[in-house]
Design a protein around this motif. Structure first.
Motif, PDB file in Angstrom:
ATOM      1  N   SER A   1       1.195   3.661  -5.435  1.00  0.00           N
ATOM      2  CA  SER A   1       1.283   3.438  -3.984  1.00  0.00           C
ATOM      3  C   SER A   1       1.071   4.762  -3.287  1.00  0.00           C
ATOM      4  CB  SER A   1       2.649   2.856  -3.614  1.00  0.00           C
ATOM      5  OG  SER A   1       3.678   3.739  -4.003  1.00  0.00           O
ATOM      6  N   ALA A   2       0.945   4.706  -1.989  1.00  0.00           N
ATOM      7  CA  ALA A   2       0.650   5.915  -1.208  1.00  0.00           C
ATOM      8  C   ALA A   2       1.729   6.973  -1.392  1.00  0.00           C
ATOM      9  CB  ALA A   2       0.501   5.552   0.277  1.00  0.00           C
ATOM     10  N   THR A   3       2.990   6.552  -1.384  1.00  0.00           N
ATOM     11  CA  THR A   3       4.066   7.544  -1.512  1.00  0.00           C
ATOM     12  C   THR A   3       4.025   8.210  -2.882  1.00  0.00           C
ATOM     13  OG1 THR A   3       5.538   5.727  -2.164  1.00  0.00           O
ATOM     14  CG2 THR A   3       5.582   6.394   0.131  1.00  0.00           C
ATOM     15  N   ASP A   4       3.711   7.406  -3.941  1.00  0.00           N
ATOM     16  CA  ASP A   4       3.639   7.984  -5.288  1.00  0.00           C
ATOM     17  C   ASP A   4       2.508   8.995  -5.376  1.00  0.00           C
ATOM     18  OD1 ASP A   4       5.783   6.487  -6.158  1.00  0.00           O
ATOM     19  OD2 ASP A   4       4.524   4.802  -6.799  1.00  0.00           O
ATOM     20  N   LEU A   5       1.360   8.602  -4.844  1.00  0.00           N
ATOM     21  CA  LEU A   5       0.195   9.477  -4.935  1.00  0.00           C
ATOM     22  C   LEU A   5       0.427  10.795  -4.193  1.00  0.00           C
ATOM     23  CD1 LEU A   5      -2.636   6.830  -4.466  1.00  0.00           C
ATOM     24  CD2 LEU A   5      -1.961   7.958  -6.600  1.00  0.00           C
ATOM     25  N   ILE A   6       1.078  10.710  -3.029  1.00  0.00           N
ATOM     26  CA  ILE A   6       1.334  11.937  -2.255  1.00  0.00           C
ATOM     27  C   ILE A   6       2.333  12.817  -3.000  1.00  0.00           C
ATOM     28  CG2 ILE A   6       2.403  12.791  -0.122  1.00  0.00           C
ATOM     29  CD1 ILE A   6       1.156  10.417   1.319  1.00  0.00           C
ATOM     30  N   ASP A   7       3.360  12.200  -3.589  1.00  0.00           N
ATOM     31  CA  ASP A   7       4.328  12.995  -4.373  1.00  0.00           C
ATOM     32  C   ASP A   7       3.651  13.687  -5.546  1.00  0.00           C
ATOM     33  OD1 ASP A   7       6.357  12.333  -2.676  1.00  0.00           O
ATOM     34  OD2 ASP A   7       7.107  10.658  -3.893  1.00  0.00           O
ATOM     35  N   ARG A   8       2.723  12.976  -6.228  1.00  0.00           N
ATOM     36  CA  ARG A   8       2.013  13.582  -7.358  1.00  0.00           C
ATOM     37  C   ARG A   8       1.176  14.774  -6.892  1.00  0.00           C
ATOM     38  NH1 ARG A   8      -0.332   8.057 -10.173  1.00  0.00           N
ATOM     39  NH2 ARG A   8       1.692   7.058 -10.594  1.00  0.00           N
ATOM     40  N   ALA A   9       0.515  14.583  -5.788  1.00  0.00           N
ATOM     41  CA  ALA A   9      -0.324  15.667  -5.267  1.00  0.00           C
ATOM     42  C   ALA A   9       0.524  16.890  -4.945  1.00  0.00           C
ATOM     43  CB  ALA A   9      -1.073  15.182  -4.027  1.00  0.00           C
ATOM     44  N   SER A  10       1.682  16.666  -4.349  1.00  0.00           N
ATOM     45  CA  SER A  10       2.562  17.773  -4.008  1.00  0.00           C
ATOM     46  C   SER A  10       3.024  18.500  -5.268  1.00  0.00           C
ATOM     47  CB  SER A  10       3.766  17.247  -3.227  1.00  0.00           C
ATOM     48  OG  SER A  10       4.714  18.267  -3.006  1.00  0.00           O
ATOM     49  N   GLN A  11       3.409  17.731  -6.302  1.00  0.00           N
ATOM     50  CA  GLN A  11       3.872  18.347  -7.557  1.00  0.00           C
ATOM     51  C   GLN A  11       2.761  19.149  -8.209  1.00  0.00           C
ATOM     52  OE1 GLN A  11       5.396  15.077  -9.840  1.00  0.00           O
ATOM     53  NE2 GLN A  11       7.028  14.604  -8.334  1.00  0.00           N
TER      54      GLN A  11
ATOM     55  N   ILE B   1       4.835  14.662   4.954  1.00  0.00           N
ATOM     56  CA  ILE B   1       4.170  13.354   5.108  1.00  0.00           C
ATOM     57  C   ILE B   1       4.903  12.304   4.280  1.00  0.00           C
ATOM     58  CG2 ILE B   1       2.049  12.074   4.589  1.00  0.00           C
ATOM     59  CD1 ILE B   1       0.527  14.693   5.211  1.00  0.00           C
ATOM     60  N   SER B   2       5.319  12.681   3.103  1.00  0.00           N
ATOM     61  CA  SER B   2       6.042  11.748   2.234  1.00  0.00           C
ATOM     62  C   SER B   2       7.349  11.298   2.882  1.00  0.00           C
ATOM     63  CB  SER B   2       6.326  12.425   0.886  1.00  0.00           C
ATOM     64  OG  SER B   2       7.063  11.546   0.054  1.00  0.00           O
ATOM     65  N   THR B   3       8.031  12.227   3.543  1.00  0.00           N
ATOM     66  CA  THR B   3       9.285  11.871   4.228  1.00  0.00           C
ATOM     67  C   THR B   3       9.028  10.872   5.353  1.00  0.00           C
ATOM     68  OG1 THR B   3      10.232  14.037   3.723  1.00  0.00           O
ATOM     69  CG2 THR B   3      11.245  12.784   5.523  1.00  0.00           C
ATOM     70  N   ASP B   4       7.961  11.115   6.133  1.00  0.00           N
ATOM     71  CA  ASP B   4       7.608  10.188   7.212  1.00  0.00           C
ATOM     72  C   ASP B   4       7.262   8.810   6.661  1.00  0.00           C
ATOM     73  OD1 ASP B   4       8.035  12.130   9.093  1.00  0.00           O
ATOM     74  OD2 ASP B   4       5.916  12.692   9.276  1.00  0.00           O
ATOM     75  N   LEU B   5       6.502   8.803   5.551  1.00  0.00           N
ATOM     76  CA  LEU B   5       6.127   7.513   4.956  1.00  0.00           C
ATOM     77  C   LEU B   5       7.354   6.776   4.444  1.00  0.00           C
ATOM     78  CD1 LEU B   5       2.823   8.296   2.997  1.00  0.00           C
ATOM     79  CD2 LEU B   5       3.109   6.943   5.081  1.00  0.00           C
ATOM     80  N   SER B   6       8.308   7.501   3.884  1.00  0.00           N
ATOM     81  CA  SER B   6       9.526   6.870   3.394  1.00  0.00           C
ATOM     82  C   SER B   6      10.297   6.220   4.544  1.00  0.00           C
ATOM     83  CB  SER B   6      10.415   7.906   2.684  1.00  0.00           C
ATOM     84  OG  SER B   6       9.760   8.433   1.550  1.00  0.00           O
ATOM     85  N   ASP B   7      10.303   6.899   5.696  1.00  0.00           N
ATOM     86  CA  ASP B   7      10.974   6.329   6.863  1.00  0.00           C
ATOM     87  C   ASP B   7      10.266   5.048   7.313  1.00  0.00           C
ATOM     88  OD1 ASP B   7      12.983   6.615   9.064  1.00  0.00           O
ATOM     89  OD2 ASP B   7      11.156   6.705  10.273  1.00  0.00           O
ATOM     90  N   VAL B   8       8.932   5.064   7.315  1.00  0.00           N
ATOM     91  CA  VAL B   8       8.158   3.871   7.695  1.00  0.00           C
ATOM     92  C   VAL B   8       8.457   2.743   6.717  1.00  0.00           C
ATOM     93  CG1 VAL B   8       5.827   2.911   7.915  1.00  0.00           C
ATOM     94  CG2 VAL B   8       6.342   5.186   8.838  1.00  0.00           C
ATOM     95  N   VAL B   9       8.490   3.072   5.412  1.00  0.00           N
ATOM     96  CA  VAL B   9       8.778   2.049   4.378  1.00  0.00           C
ATOM     97  C   VAL B   9      10.157   1.445   4.596  1.00  0.00           C
ATOM     98  CG1 VAL B   9       9.244   1.729   1.918  1.00  0.00           C
ATOM     99  CG2 VAL B   9       7.226   3.021   2.661  1.00  0.00           C
ATOM    100  N   PHE B  10      11.139   2.305   4.925  1.00  0.00           N
ATOM    101  CA  PHE B  10      12.496   1.817   5.155  1.00  0.00           C
ATOM    102  C   PHE B  10      12.542   0.838   6.332  1.00  0.00           C
ATOM    103  CE2 PHE B  10      16.615   2.171   7.243  1.00  0.00           C
ATOM    104  CZ  PHE B  10      17.468   1.827   6.197  1.00  0.00           C
ATOM    105  N   THR B  11      11.850   1.201   7.414  1.00  0.00           N
ATOM    106  CA  THR B  11      11.829   0.341   8.597  1.00  0.00           C
ATOM    107  C   THR B  11      11.141  -0.985   8.301  1.00  0.00           C
ATOM    108  OG1 THR B  11      11.778   2.277  10.026  1.00  0.00           O
ATOM    109  CG2 THR B  11      11.136   0.195  11.023  1.00  0.00           C
TER     110      THR B  11
ATOM    111  N   ALA C   1       0.819  -1.210   0.000  1.00  0.00           N
ATOM    112  CA  ALA C   1       0.000   0.000   0.000  1.00  0.00           C
ATOM    113  C   ALA C   1       0.853   1.262   0.000  1.00  0.00           C
ATOM    114  CB  ALA C   1      -0.924  -0.008   1.215  1.00  0.00           C
ATOM    115  N   LEU C   2       2.006   1.185   0.663  1.00  0.00           N
ATOM    116  CA  LEU C   2       2.831   2.381   0.790  1.00  0.00           C
ATOM    117  C   LEU C   2       3.782   2.559  -0.389  1.00  0.00           C
ATOM    118  CD1 LEU C   2       3.724   2.121   4.578  1.00  0.00           C
ATOM    119  CD2 LEU C   2       2.103   3.698   3.529  1.00  0.00           C
ATOM    120  N   ASP C   3       4.439   1.424  -0.806  1.00  0.00           N
ATOM    121  CA  ASP C   3       5.421   1.497  -1.896  1.00  0.00           C
ATOM    122  C   ASP C   3       5.553   0.103  -2.490  1.00  0.00           C
ATOM    123  OD1 ASP C   3       7.452   1.945  -3.647  1.00  0.00           O
ATOM    124  OD2 ASP C   3       8.823   2.848  -2.172  1.00  0.00           O
TER     125      ASP C   3
END
Length: 568
Positions: free
Chosen positions: A248-258, A279-289, A234-236
């Motif tokens: 994924s969630a990170t892609d959609l949030i990045d698109r919205a920001s752009q 929010i995208s940065t936080d999600l990226s950290d969650v994805v990494f973990t 769901a996230l990536d």
């Protein structure tokens, strides 16, 4: 200081209220009038024994209460605090109820207390010098306490007390080793085996919680893996499958920001774009973990080994818990305890060497105390002997003997003996066995006077105390009686003094005077009254004491006596 003494139904006294002076108060009256009941009341509130036979005829109970000012008596306040009491407005109320039959009741400031509590507090406030009370000073313990107070060397006494306590602790330790050798050996074996068992398993702080967490992960590995993968999808999605086309969630949030940044209008759009980037940065950290959790192969750990380790730790906790930290703390304490329980010859020998060192230190401190006691004894005896000259006891002599003994005790290494010679040629005898009641009272007056003078000269203050003298004037008259009154008045400059006397030459020195008189009531019974006399009433009482009458000559003599009874 005794501010007020109230008595009800004690012997012939139905009701009486006395407010003694801060200096000297005289209690006078004819023989048999009931003056002794005042002393009985004070003994009662001081925790003395009670006697239902002294309750007034027809009354159910006797009652006595003393109100004491204790603000200037730290020792009395400390005794009250120890009993759980706080003085109110700097005062303590010591009272006693004595039924005609049954047990007495002791009260401190309105609350019931053991009789011993009244005794411990009153001991810091009142000293009675009467025939029945002089025997206390006959004991070696009381004599040593008086001498130590006179010497005033608390530093040396404290140093010896510290050394003595250390020596006693070592003696107790050696006693345990020798008298309980068998049981201690068994206890030592138990501690040794327990320490070895705990050390073999070697528990670590926090290990139990960590092991249980690892076990939970292994037992739920499939569920964890599925949940992590679904979350990552769901996230990536690229973290799970090689499908870059899936949204994924990170892609959609990045698109919205752009999209928001493409508006090129300042204000809310750029602020919202910044929030989406955060929010995208936080999600990226969650994805990494979570990606790291996918890489952890939970199945590689040996579940049986973990369960076995937890079982071993559970066994320790059941024996020495309730927590693993308690097991570790018990093991560490047991190591120290084992040292004391190890009754090996080497250990005993080491402790005995330490004991010899402690004994030497205590002996040195005891000899320092003994040296100071010897000097104080010589000085006190000489001054008391000189004081006796002015108290109709010419030729009397006090010797205070300080004898060093071989063994030590809590008081040091000295036996203290107050030896009194009542008249020239008389054999020297222990104090209390060689003097009449009156002589002993005057001897105690001399002791208190010298002690008070020592404190004042040293620049200190006399410990606040109420001194009560009875029979101090027995066998005294004339000029000696005048001097006796003057000596009591001198003591009253630094303490409260209450004296029961039949001599006008003594009573005239008092700041306040109370007369105890016996009379008949309407129903024919005998009743004692206590009345404060001042002004002309006091002149008449002194005149009665002088000649048994109130003639013009005796009244003039009484006025002259009162005017002359003033310290220079």
């Amino acid at each position: 200081m005794l501010e007020e003494l109230e008595i009800h139904n004690l012997g012939p006294i139905r009701s009486a209220l006395i407010a003694p002076a801060g200096g000297m108060t005289a209690i006078t009256g004819e023989t048999g009038a009931g003056k002794s009941m005042l002393l009985s009341a004070i003994r009662l509130i001081s925790g003395g024994p009670s006697d239902g036979g002294r309750v007034s005829v027809g009354a159910n109970e006797a009652w006595a209460q003393g109100v004491f000012e204790v603000a200037s008596s730290p020792a009395a306040v400390a005794a009250a605090h120890e009993a759980g009491f706080e003085p109110e407005d700097g005062e303590l109320f010591l009272s006693r109820k004595v039924p005609a039959s049954g047990r007495s009741r002791s009260m401190l400031s309105g609350r019931s207390v053991p009789r011993s509590v009244l005794g411990s507090i009153a001991a810091e406030l009142v000293t009675i010098h009467g025939q029945a009370d002089q025997l206390r000073i006959a004991s070696s313990v009381r004599q040593r306490e008086f001498l130590d107070r006179y010497a005033g060397d608390d530093v040396a006494l404290a140093a010896y007390g510290k050394a003595w306590n250390a020596l006693r602790a070592m003696d107790d330790r050696l006693e345990r080793l020798s008298s309980q050798e068998s049981s201690m050996r068994q206890q030592a074996d138990y501690l040794r085996e327990s320490i070895e068992r705990i050390n073999r398993i070697d528990p670590q702080p926090g290990e139990m919680a960590e092991l249980r967490a690892r076990r939970d992960r292994i037992e739920n590995a499939a569920e964890i893996a599925e949940g992590v993968n679904r979350a990552l999808s769901a996230l990536d999605a690229s973290q799970v499958v090689d499908d870059v086309e899936s949204s994924s969630a990170t892609d959609l949030i990045d698109r919205a920001s752009q999209a928001l940044r493409a508006i090129h209008v300042d204000g809310v759009f750029s602020e919202l774009a910044d929030r989406l980037d955060s929010i995208s940065t936080d999600l990226s950290d969650v994805v990494f973990t979570l990606s790291g959790e996918v890489d952890n192969d939970l199945g590689m750990e040996d579940l049986d080994a973990i369960n076995g380790r937890i079982h071993e730790l559970d066994e320790l906790v059941r024996r020495w818990g309730p927590e693993l930290s308690d097991v570790i703390a018990w093991r560490d304490q047991a190591v120290f305890d084992l040292e004391d329980l190890d009754a090996s010859p080497e250990k005993v020998g080491q402790l005995q060497e330490e004991r010899e060192k402690l004994f030497g230190e205590a002996l040195k401190a005891a000899r320092a105390v003994s040296k100071r006691r010897t000097a104080a004894a010589k000085e006190l005896a000489a001054k008391v002997t000189a004081e006796l000259e002015s108290l109709a006891m010419s030729g009397s002599k006090l010797e205070i003997r300080v004898s060093e003994r071989e063994h030590l005790d809590a008081s040091g290494a000295d036996d203290i003996d107050f030896l009194f010679t009542p008249f020239p040629g008389s054999p020297q005898m222990p104090m209390g066995k060689s003097a009449s009641g009156g002589e002993l009272s005057r001897l105690m007056l001399a002791l208190e006077l010298v002690a008070a003078e020592k404190h004042v000269v040293a620049g200190g203050s006399v410990p606040p105390m109420t001194f009560i003298f009875d029979e101090v004037d027995a066998g005294v008259g004339g000029k000696t009686a005048v001097e006796l009154g003057a000596r009591l008045a001198k003591l009253a400059q630094s303490a409260q003094v209450i004296v029961v006397t039949h001599l006008p030459q003594v009573a005239s020195w008092a700041d306040e005077q109370y007369v105890v008189a016996k009379g008949e009531t309407k129903d024919g019974s005998v009743e004692t009254t206590i009345k404060q006399v001042r002004g002309s009433d006091r002149v008449h009482e002194i005149a009665r004491m002088l000649s048994g009458s109130e003639s013009e000559a005796s009244l003039e003599h009484a006025e002259e006596l009162l005017k002359s009874s003033v310290l220079d």
